[in-house]
Design a protein around this motif. Sequence first.
Motif, mmCIF file in Angstrom:
data_model
loop_
_atom_site.group_PDB
_atom_site.id
_atom_site.type_symbol
_atom_site.label_atom_id
_atom_site.label_comp_id
_atom_site.label_asym_id
_atom_site.label_seq_id
_atom_site.Cartn_x
_atom_site.Cartn_y
_atom_site.Cartn_z
ATOM 1 N N TYR A 174 1.044 -0.796 -0.048
ATOM 2 C CA TYR A 174 -0.024 0.138 -0.038
ATOM 3 C C TYR A 174 1.217 1.499 0.312
ATOM 4 O O TYR A 174 0.506 2.211 -0.953
ATOM 5 C CB TYR A 174 -1.121 0.051 1.222
ATOM 6 C CG TYR A 174 -1.601 1.449 1.550
ATOM 7 C CD1 TYR A 174 -2.897 1.326 0.875
ATOM 8 C CD2 TYR A 174 -1.109 1.900 2.143
ATOM 9 C CE1 TYR A 174 -3.435 2.788 0.901
ATOM 10 C CE2 TYR A 174 -1.715 2.775 2.489
ATOM 11 C CZ TYR A 174 -3.346 3.763 1.874
ATOM 12 O OH TYR A 174 -4.006 4.747 2.196
ATOM 13 N N THR B 203 -5.318 0.504 -3.308
ATOM 14 C CA THR B 203 -6.003 1.264 -1.932
ATOM 15 C C THR B 203 -7.252 0.786 -2.142
ATOM 16 O O THR B 203 -7.972 -0.132 -2.245
ATOM 17 C CB THR B 203 -6.757 2.938 -1.740
ATOM 18 O OG1 THR B 203 -7.416 2.940 -3.256
ATOM 19 C CG2 THR B 203 -5.059 3.801 -2.800
ATOM 20 N N SER B 204 -7.828 0.645 -0.831
ATOM 21 C CA SER B 204 -8.785 -0.844 0.571
ATOM 22 C C SER B 204 -9.743 -0.064 -0.490
ATOM 23 O O SER B 204 -10.647 -0.383 -0.742
ATOM 24 C CB SER B 204 -8.819 -0.234 1.598
ATOM 25 O OG SER B 204 -9.932 1.222 1.340
ATOM 26 N N MET B 205 -10.646 1.335 -1.590
ATOM 27 C CA MET B 205 -11.370 1.616 -1.813
ATOM 28 C C MET B 205 -13.158 1.646 -0.191
ATOM 29 O O MET B 205 -14.159 1.386 -1.120
ATOM 30 C CB MET B 205 -11.996 0.883 -3.391
ATOM 31 C CG MET B 205 -11.136 1.358 -3.837
ATOM 32 S SD MET B 205 -11.534 0.385 -5.582
ATOM 33 C CE MET B 205 -12.880 2.015 -5.995
ATOM 34 N N ASN C 104 -7.452 9.371 -4.886
ATOM 35 C CA ASN C 104 -6.503 10.214 -4.690
ATOM 36 C C ASN C 104 -5.972 11.011 -5.169
ATOM 37 O O ASN C 104 -5.977 11.923 -4.512
ATOM 38 C CB ASN C 104 -6.519 9.433 -2.848
ATOM 39 C CG ASN C 104 -5.795 10.606 -1.987
ATOM 40 O OD1 ASN C 104 -6.712 11.306 -1.530
ATOM 41 N ND2 ASN C 104 -4.313 10.810 -1.838
ATOM 42 N N ASP D 121 -18.286 9.133 -1.770
ATOM 43 C CA ASP D 121 -17.900 8.703 -0.414
ATOM 44 C C ASP D 121 -17.899 9.698 0.335
ATOM 45 O O ASP D 121 -17.595 10.170 0.890
ATOM 46 C CB ASP D 121 -16.693 8.380 -0.476
ATOM 47 C CG ASP D 121 -15.457 8.885 -1.502
ATOM 48 O OD1 ASP D 121 -15.736 10.496 -1.760
ATOM 49 O OD2 ASP D 121 -14.188 8.719 -1.677
HETATM 50 C C1 LIG Z 1 -10.141 16.984 -3.343
HETATM 51 C C2 LIG Z 1 -10.141 16.083 -2.257
HETATM 52 C C3 LIG Z 1 -11.576 16.143 -1.587
HETATM 53 C C4 LIG Z 1 -11.464 14.043 -1.154
HETATM 54 N N1 LIG Z 1 -13.215 14.288 -0.732
HETATM 55 C C5 LIG Z 1 -13.195 13.278 -0.216
HETATM 56 C C6 LIG Z 1 -14.702 12.817 0.434
HETATM 57 O O1 LIG Z 1 -15.486 13.728 0.635
HETATM 58 N N2 LIG Z 1 -14.679 11.702 1.172
HETATM 59 C C7 LIG Z 1 -13.192 10.424 2.004
HETATM 60 O O2 LIG Z 1 -14.051 9.819 2.433
HETATM 61 N N3 LIG Z 1 -12.050 11.263 0.892
HETATM 62 C C8 LIG Z 1 -12.402 11.953 0.679
HETATM 63 N N4 LIG Z 1 -10.643 12.577 -0.125
HETATM 64 C C9 LIG Z 1 -9.566 11.574 0.525
HETATM 65 C C10 LIG Z 1 -9.201 11.005 -0.294
HETATM 66 O O3 LIG Z 1 -8.809 10.588 -1.443
HETATM 67 C C11 LIG Z 1 -10.379 9.355 -0.453
HETATM 68 O O4 LIG Z 1 -11.029 8.600 1.111
HETATM 69 C C12 LIG Z 1 -9.933 7.838 -0.585
HETATM 70 O O5 LIG Z 1 -9.345 8.375 -2.030
HETATM 71 C C13 LIG Z 1 -10.602 6.337 -0.776
HETATM 72 O O6 LIG Z 1 -10.142 6.140 -1.089
HETATM 73 P P1 LIG Z 1 -9.327 4.005 -0.261
HETATM 74 O O7 LIG Z 1 -11.124 4.232 0.293
HETATM 75 O O8 LIG Z 1 -9.460 3.939 -1.573
HETATM 76 O O9 LIG Z 1 -8.677 5.366 0.359
HETATM 77 P P2 LIG Z 1 -7.229 4.051 1.173
HETATM 78 O O10 LIG Z 1 -6.365 5.155 0.505
HETATM 79 O O11 LIG Z 1 -7.731 2.693 0.864
HETATM 80 O O12 LIG Z 1 -7.777 4.779 2.715
HETATM 81 C C14 LIG Z 1 -8.076 4.038 3.575
HETATM 82 C C15 LIG Z 1 -9.681 5.131 4.539
HETATM 83 O O13 LIG Z 1 -9.073 6.680 4.549
HETATM 84 C C16 LIG Z 1 -9.355 7.778 5.209
HETATM 85 N N5 LIG Z 1 -8.061 8.226 4.101
HETATM 86 C C17 LIG Z 1 -7.870 8.026 3.150
HETATM 87 N N6 LIG Z 1 -6.940 9.651 2.797
HETATM 88 C C18 LIG Z 1 -7.997 10.096 3.339
HETATM 89 C C19 LIG Z 1 -7.598 11.675 3.104
HETATM 90 N N7 LIG Z 1 -6.721 11.671 2.135
HETATM 91 N N8 LIG Z 1 -8.866 12.792 4.191
HETATM 92 C C20 LIG Z 1 -9.475 11.151 4.715
HETATM 93 N N9 LIG Z 1 -9.708 10.860 5.098
HETATM 94 C C21 LIG Z 1 -8.773 9.297 3.910
HETATM 95 C C22 LIG Z 1 -10.310 7.171 3.817
HETATM 96 O O14 LIG Z 1 -12.228 6.780 4.985
HETATM 97 C C23 LIG Z 1 -9.986 5.818 2.992
HETATM 98 O O15 LIG Z 1 -11.943 5.064 3.299
HETATM 99 C C24 LIG Z 1 -11.072 14.124 -0.765
HETATM 100 C C25 LIG Z 1 -9.404 14.270 -1.132
HETATM 101 C C26 LIG Z 1 -8.999 15.128 -1.958
HETATM 102 C C27 LIG Z 1 -7.466 15.838 -1.982
#
Ligand SMILES: Cc1cc2nc3c(=O)[nH]c(=O)nc-3n(C[C@H](O)[C@H](O)[C@H](O)COP(=O)(O)OP(=O)(O)OC[C@H]3O[C@@H](n4cnc5c(N)ncnc54)[C@H](O)[C@@H]3O)c2cc1C
Length: 482
Positions: free
Chosen positions: A231, A243-245, A351, A382
């Motif tokens: 990761y 990533t985990s989605m 992200n 999300d």
């Molecule tokens: C402009 C912008 C807008 C965003 N809007 C949202 C949104 O509306 N909802 C949202 O859940 N995330 C948002 N994010 C954060 C991040 O992009 C997503 O959480 C992430 O891409 C979700 O994919 P994942 O579950 O595979 O993440 P993984 O990489 O697998 O991470 C695990 C979990 O950690 C949390 N996480 C990871 N990165 C972040 C981060 N930077 N900020 C906060 N939590 C994080 C999420 O809950 C995620 O599911 C945003 C980021 C940016 C730059």
Amino acid sequence: MTLGIVWFRQDLRLSDNAALHAALHDCERVLPVFIADDRDGTVSEIGAASRVWLHASLNALENDLKEAGSTLLVLSGDPLKLLPRLAKTLEADGVYWNRSYDPVTCERDKSVKEALHSIGANSYLANLLFEPVKTLKADGTPYRVFTPYWKNLMGSLPGEKPLAAPKNIPSPTPQWLGKQLKNTIAVDSIDELKLQPAHDWGEVMMAHWSVGEKAAQKRLKDFLKSDVQSYKVDRDIPSMTGTSMLSPHLHFGEISPRQIISATFNKRKSVFDLSPGEETFVKEVVWREFAHNLIYQFPHTVDSPLDERFNQFPWASKYDDSLKAWQQGNTGIPIVDAGMRQLYATGWMHNRVRMVVASFLIKNLLIPWQEGERWFRHTLVDADVASNAMGWQWAAGSGADAAPFFRVFNPVLQGEKFDKEGAYVRHWVPELESVANKFVHKPWELPREERDALDYAKPLVDLKKSRQAALDAFAEIKTAKS
Ligand SMILES: Cc1cc2nc3c(=O)[nH]c(=O)nc-3n(C[C@H](O)[C@H](O)[C@H](O)COP(=O)(O)OP(=O)(O)OC[C@H]3O[C@@H](n4cnc5c(N)ncnc54)[C@H](O)[C@@H]3O)c2cc1C
């Protein structure tokens, strides 16, 4: 016969659900309720993509409740009026829910609690790992920077074990319920909430997802089995599922952060026992926690900059056309268009690409970050008030622990670094399918004839000039008082 009403909100799961657990402990019967509360014009009004997800998630919850011998009562309207009426009509002994931390919900819940004072309102921590009101710096002020926040929390991880799902939920029979509610409260079905769009966009988008508590648990298990170790590196490569989605599952509470942390630690006792991939993943879940803390401590940052200098930022005065091109993935900048098209098609964006498209909107197009936040809120499955506002303010340089404004992502270099072979861009922008790697992130540099033959938009702006314009605009507010 005692009765507890469990108000399901952003906790659409049976396991590790503190409110459900407490109601089952206190009462002989439990009635699960969902209230569709569309407060038009408020920040928590949910977007189109989230509505589609919610529809599927409520169906999954209803099925899980049925398997546990229960049912889901669906109502629509104002919970402030409906809950006291429901509790009174059913002579309930208490109402139970799990807390949320955005300003509109906090305010509403405070009023609901007051309205229920004679019946008993009980709320719980279940959607975050730690209570924001208790997570403060030594001097009693809120954290604004992530690293000290993380250092403070990491010693308390993994924390308590998640609660198991109840096998059986004793509930009032539909006949009894029908008799009590007759002519007093109108009951809806999930379909009657009309969360689905009229056209088939929702169906196409949801083909990318499995929804509900069981699907969320499976996704976590699969991720921990096959992807978490790589990761730390793979999370930056948008063409991979590195990533985990889990984000939409977390947003709707189909899984709790405690379940994710507990499964990642897998009996290990400290963050120092985790592999680099596992530690990075845990840290990201704590970033989510940080976002919810910020929104709780600084509620105005949902739509206003934390750094008040940005209230005077000289944004572009007219931007309808460029905003539309950005939303539709027609800016002529390949990685930006790929991200925006991925978002529209799947309800999710990687992200790394979220950071790139946000930087492009704010800094190259000089469009206020609130426009981007609004579009994401409409199109992300999300979409989350806290994480979205933090992400956008991070990109704008106006939030807590934000990227400095002068850091303007160069979308060509970002593409060349994180999408070396152009696989991501080619997937979402098929117009570029046959373009050589060397030009796939900058097709405007192709030999004239090849460029003219491409059926792809010309760049909306010159990246160099627009970057300079952003820096000049920033210079105007740089010395203003924050
Ligand atoms: C402009 C912008 C807008 C965003 N809007 C949202 C949104 O509306 N909802 C949202 O859940 N995330 C948002 N994010 C954060 C991040 O992009 C997503 O959480 C992430 O891409 C979700 O994919 P994942 O579950 O595979 O993440 P993984 O990489 O697998 O991470 C695990 C979990 O950690 C949390 N996480 C990871 N990165 C972040 C981060 N930077 N900020 C906060 N939590 C994080 C999420 O809950 C995620 O599911 C945003 C980021 C940016 C730059």
